[in-house]
Design an enzyme around this catalytic site. Structure first.
Site, PDB file in Angstrom:
ATOM      1  CG  HIS A 179      -1.838  -8.743 -13.491  1.00  0.00           C
ATOM      2  ND1 HIS A 179      -2.663  -7.919 -14.522  1.00  0.00           N
ATOM      3  CD2 HIS A 179      -1.037  -7.170 -13.121  1.00  0.00           C
ATOM      4  CE1 HIS A 179      -2.506  -6.297 -14.537  1.00  0.00           C
ATOM      5  NE2 HIS A 179      -1.553  -6.006 -14.610  1.00  0.00           N
TER       6      HIS A 179
ATOM      7  CB  ALA B 219      20.210   1.386  -0.547  1.00  0.00           C
TER       8      ALA B 219
ATOM      9  CB  THR C 159      10.644 -12.681  -1.517  1.00  0.00           C
ATOM     10  OG1 THR C 159      11.941 -13.230  -1.358  1.00  0.00           O
ATOM     11  CG2 THR C 159      10.892 -11.835  -2.564  1.00  0.00           C
ATOM     12  CE  LYS C 160      12.897 -17.407   1.112  1.00  0.00           C
ATOM     13  NZ  LYS C 160      13.123 -18.673   1.619  1.00  0.00           N
TER      14      LYS C 160
END
Length: 240
Positions: A122, A165, A170-171
Protein backbone atom coordinates in the site's frame (compact mmCIF):
# COMPACT_ATOMS: atom_id res chain seq x y z
CA UNK A 1 2.86 -38.47 22.66
CA UNK A 2 6.42 -38.83 23.90
CA UNK A 3 7.01 -41.78 21.59
CA UNK A 4 5.99 -42.84 18.08
CA UNK A 5 3.90 -45.96 18.71
CA UNK A 6 3.23 -46.74 15.06
CA UNK A 7 4.53 -50.02 13.68
CA UNK A 8 7.13 -49.64 10.96
CA UNK A 9 4.82 -50.84 8.17
CA UNK A 10 2.13 -48.32 9.15
CA UNK A 11 4.54 -45.39 9.01
CA UNK A 12 5.73 -46.52 5.58
CA UNK A 13 2.13 -46.71 4.38
CA UNK A 14 1.42 -43.22 5.69
CA UNK A 15 4.56 -41.87 4.01
CA UNK A 16 3.49 -43.36 0.67
CA UNK A 17 0.05 -41.80 1.06
CA UNK A 18 1.60 -38.44 1.93
CA UNK A 19 3.86 -38.55 -1.12
CA UNK A 20 0.93 -39.49 -3.35
CA UNK A 21 -1.07 -36.53 -2.03
CA UNK A 22 1.86 -34.22 -2.73
CA UNK A 23 2.29 -35.49 -6.32
CA UNK A 24 -1.44 -35.45 -7.04
CA UNK A 25 -2.54 -32.17 -5.44
CA UNK A 26 0.45 -29.96 -4.57
CA UNK A 27 3.13 -30.42 -7.22
CA UNK A 28 0.87 -29.21 -10.06
CA UNK A 29 0.53 -25.86 -8.26
CA UNK A 30 4.21 -25.07 -8.92
CA UNK A 31 5.53 -24.00 -12.32
CA UNK A 32 8.54 -26.21 -11.64
CA UNK A 33 9.64 -28.54 -8.88
CA UNK A 34 12.95 -30.36 -8.68
CA UNK A 35 14.05 -33.81 -7.59
CA UNK A 36 13.06 -35.54 -4.35
CA UNK A 37 10.88 -32.94 -2.65
CA UNK A 38 10.16 -33.69 1.03
CA UNK A 39 6.88 -32.12 2.10
CA UNK A 40 5.74 -33.01 5.61
CA UNK A 41 2.06 -32.08 5.24
CA UNK A 42 1.09 -31.32 1.62
CA UNK A 43 -2.41 -30.17 2.54
CA UNK A 44 -1.07 -27.26 4.60
CA UNK A 45 1.25 -25.81 1.92
CA UNK A 46 -0.72 -22.98 0.32
CA UNK A 47 0.34 -21.84 -3.15
CA UNK A 48 -1.36 -18.87 -4.83
CA UNK A 49 -0.34 -17.44 -8.19
CA UNK A 50 1.96 -18.59 -10.97
CA UNK A 51 5.71 -18.51 -11.61
CA UNK A 52 6.52 -20.20 -8.30
CA UNK A 53 9.45 -22.61 -8.64
CA UNK A 54 11.18 -25.04 -6.28
CA UNK A 55 14.64 -26.50 -6.90
CA UNK A 56 16.01 -29.97 -6.13
CA UNK A 57 15.64 -31.57 -2.68
CA UNK A 58 13.39 -28.95 -1.09
CA UNK A 59 12.27 -29.69 2.48
CA UNK A 60 8.97 -28.04 3.48
CA UNK A 61 7.93 -28.59 7.10
CA UNK A 62 4.36 -27.32 7.10
CA UNK A 63 1.66 -28.07 9.67
CA UNK A 64 -2.14 -27.62 9.59
CA UNK A 65 -2.01 -25.07 12.43
CA UNK A 66 0.93 -23.16 10.93
CA UNK A 67 0.90 -23.46 7.13
CA UNK A 68 3.51 -22.35 4.62
CA UNK A 69 2.16 -19.72 2.20
CA UNK A 70 3.78 -18.85 -1.15
CA UNK A 71 2.04 -16.04 -3.03
CA UNK A 72 2.67 -14.13 -6.27
CA UNK A 73 0.49 -11.15 -7.18
CA UNK A 74 1.54 -9.32 -10.34
CA UNK A 75 0.29 -5.80 -11.04
CA UNK A 76 -0.54 -3.88 -14.23
CA UNK A 77 0.16 -6.82 -16.48
CA UNK A 78 3.47 -7.70 -14.84
CA UNK A 79 4.25 -11.23 -13.69
CA UNK A 80 5.56 -11.73 -10.19
CA UNK A 81 7.84 -14.68 -9.39
CA UNK A 82 9.26 -16.71 -6.53
CA UNK A 83 12.32 -18.82 -7.37
CA UNK A 84 13.67 -21.11 -4.64
CA UNK A 85 16.99 -22.91 -5.14
CA UNK A 86 18.19 -26.42 -4.31
CA UNK A 87 18.43 -28.01 -0.84
CA UNK A 88 16.30 -25.30 0.79
CA UNK A 89 14.60 -25.79 4.17
CA UNK A 90 11.31 -23.94 4.77
CA UNK A 91 9.76 -24.23 8.24
CA UNK A 92 6.18 -23.90 9.56
CA UNK A 93 4.47 -20.54 9.24
CA UNK A 94 6.80 -19.12 6.59
CA UNK A 95 5.13 -16.59 4.27
CA UNK A 96 6.77 -15.50 1.02
CA UNK A 97 4.81 -12.85 -0.89
CA UNK A 98 6.02 -11.40 -4.20
CA UNK A 99 4.62 -8.58 -6.30
CA UNK A 100 7.76 -8.48 -8.48
CA UNK A 101 10.55 -10.96 -7.69
CA UNK A 102 11.90 -12.96 -4.74
CA UNK A 103 14.98 -15.12 -5.40
CA UNK A 104 16.22 -17.59 -2.77
CA UNK A 105 19.58 -19.29 -3.33
CA UNK A 106 20.74 -22.86 -2.71
CA UNK A 107 20.96 -24.47 0.74
CA UNK A 108 19.10 -21.67 2.52
CA UNK A 109 17.42 -22.33 5.88
CA UNK A 110 14.27 -20.37 6.65
CA UNK A 111 13.04 -20.81 10.22
CA UNK A 112 9.46 -20.78 11.47
CA UNK A 113 7.17 -17.75 11.05
CA UNK A 114 9.55 -15.84 8.78
CA UNK A 115 7.99 -13.30 6.40
CA UNK A 116 9.66 -12.26 3.13
CA UNK A 117 8.04 -9.63 0.93
CA UNK A 118 9.20 -7.44 -1.95
CA UNK A 119 6.43 -4.85 -1.55
CA UNK A 120 4.82 -2.51 0.97
CA UNK A 121 1.51 -3.44 -0.72
CA UNK A 122 0.00 0.00 0.00
CA UNK A 123 1.12 3.58 -0.60
CA UNK A 124 2.38 5.69 2.28
CA UNK A 125 -0.03 8.56 1.58
CA UNK A 126 -2.75 6.87 -0.47
CA UNK A 127 -3.46 3.73 1.48
CA UNK A 128 -6.41 2.72 -0.67
CA UNK A 129 -4.06 1.90 -3.58
CA UNK A 130 -2.47 -1.55 -3.43
CA UNK A 131 0.81 -2.74 -4.97
CA UNK A 132 2.93 0.27 -4.12
CA UNK A 133 6.65 0.66 -3.48
CA UNK A 134 8.01 -2.62 -4.81
CA UNK A 135 11.64 -3.74 -5.08
CA UNK A 136 13.03 -7.28 -5.63
CA UNK A 137 14.42 -9.39 -2.79
CA UNK A 138 17.36 -11.76 -3.20
CA UNK A 139 18.88 -14.24 -0.76
CA UNK A 140 22.27 -15.69 -1.68
CA UNK A 141 23.38 -19.27 -1.13
CA UNK A 142 23.46 -20.81 2.35
CA UNK A 143 21.59 -17.95 4.03
CA UNK A 144 20.06 -18.73 7.43
CA UNK A 145 17.02 -16.74 8.61
CA UNK A 146 16.15 -17.27 12.28
CA UNK A 147 12.69 -17.62 13.81
CA UNK A 148 10.19 -14.83 13.03
CA UNK A 149 12.54 -12.80 10.83
CA UNK A 150 11.02 -10.17 8.52
CA UNK A 151 12.84 -9.41 5.25
CA UNK A 152 11.61 -6.21 3.64
CA UNK A 153 11.47 -5.03 0.03
CA UNK A 154 14.68 -4.43 -1.90
CA UNK A 155 16.91 -6.37 0.50
CA UNK A 156 19.82 -8.48 -0.77
CA UNK A 157 21.39 -10.91 1.72
CA UNK A 158 24.81 -12.24 0.77
CA UNK A 159 26.07 -15.84 0.77
CA UNK A 160 26.46 -17.62 4.13
CA UNK A 161 24.95 -14.77 6.14
CA UNK A 162 22.77 -15.29 9.21
CA UNK A 163 19.85 -13.20 10.47
CA UNK A 164 19.07 -13.56 14.17
CA UNK A 165 15.61 -14.51 15.43
CA UNK A 166 13.02 -11.75 15.49
CA UNK A 167 15.07 -9.38 13.34
CA UNK A 168 13.67 -6.95 10.78
CA UNK A 169 15.96 -6.63 7.75
CA UNK A 170 15.51 -3.30 5.96
CA UNK A 171 18.94 -2.95 4.30
CA UNK A 172 21.34 -5.19 2.37
CA UNK A 173 23.41 -7.68 4.34
CA UNK A 174 26.93 -8.42 3.01
CA UNK A 175 28.06 -12.01 2.59
CA UNK A 176 29.53 -13.85 5.61
CA UNK A 177 27.81 -11.54 8.10
CA UNK A 178 25.64 -12.14 11.18
CA UNK A 179 23.00 -9.48 11.80
CA UNK A 180 20.30 -9.09 14.45
CA UNK A 181 17.86 -6.56 15.84
CA UNK A 182 15.15 -4.16 14.64
CA UNK A 183 16.39 -2.82 12.33
CA UNK A 184 18.99 -5.56 11.82
CA UNK A 185 22.62 -4.53 12.36
CA UNK A 186 25.90 -6.39 12.01
CA UNK A 187 26.99 -8.16 15.20
CA UNK A 188 29.83 -10.33 13.89
CA UNK A 189 31.59 -11.62 10.79
CA UNK A 190 31.88 -15.21 9.58
CA UNK A 191 35.35 -16.42 8.63
CA UNK A 192 35.15 -17.13 4.87
CA UNK A 193 38.33 -19.21 5.06
CA UNK A 194 36.83 -21.74 7.43
CA UNK A 195 35.22 -24.84 5.96
CA UNK A 196 31.46 -24.41 5.61
CA UNK A 197 29.19 -27.48 5.62
CA UNK A 198 25.84 -26.69 4.00
CA UNK A 199 22.58 -28.59 3.55
CA UNK A 200 23.88 -29.79 0.20
CA UNK A 201 26.12 -32.23 2.10
CA UNK A 202 23.00 -34.07 3.32
CA UNK A 203 22.19 -35.04 -0.25
CA UNK A 204 25.64 -35.84 -1.62
CA UNK A 205 24.44 -39.45 -1.66
CA UNK A 206 20.65 -39.19 -1.64
CA UNK A 207 20.13 -42.96 -1.87
CA UNK A 208 22.36 -43.62 1.14
CA UNK A 209 20.63 -40.84 3.11
CA UNK A 210 17.21 -42.37 2.43
CA UNK A 211 18.52 -45.84 3.31
CA UNK A 212 19.95 -44.60 6.61
CA UNK A 213 16.66 -42.93 7.56
CA UNK A 214 14.76 -46.11 6.71
CA UNK A 215 17.10 -48.21 8.85
CA UNK A 216 16.63 -45.77 11.73
CA UNK A 217 12.85 -46.16 11.46
CA UNK A 218 13.20 -49.93 11.46
CA UNK A 219 15.23 -49.76 14.66
CA UNK A 220 13.05 -47.25 16.51
CA UNK A 221 9.68 -48.71 15.49
CA UNK A 222 10.64 -52.37 15.27
CA UNK A 223 8.99 -53.38 18.55
CA UNK A 224 5.72 -51.53 17.91
CA UNK A 225 2.45 -53.26 17.06
CA UNK A 226 -0.87 -52.16 15.62
CA UNK A 227 -2.57 -53.09 18.87
CA UNK A 228 -0.11 -51.05 20.91
CA UNK A 229 -0.54 -48.03 18.64
CA UNK A 230 -4.34 -48.18 18.91
CA UNK A 231 -4.10 -48.58 22.68
CA UNK A 232 -1.87 -45.49 22.93
CA UNK A 233 -4.42 -43.50 20.91
CA UNK A 234 -7.51 -44.40 22.96
CA UNK A 235 -6.02 -45.15 26.38
CA UNK A 236 -2.65 -43.45 26.79
CA UNK A 237 -0.55 -44.26 29.82
CA UNK A 238 2.10 -42.30 31.71
CA UNK A 239 5.21 -42.24 29.56
CA UNK A 240 3.39 -42.66 26.24
Amino acid sequence: MRKDHRPYWLKQLQLRLRNWRARRFLWPQFDAIGREPEIMDPGSVQVFGDRIRLGDFPHLISTPDNPIRLTTLGHRGKKAEICIGDYVLISPGVRISAEESIQIGDACMIAANTYISDSDWHGLYNRTRPFRCTSPVRLGNNVWLGDSVIVCKGVHIGDNSVVGAGSVVTKDVPENTVVAGNPAREIRRINPGRRMITREALFADAFRQAHNMDELDRMLLGGNSLRGWLRALVAPRRGD
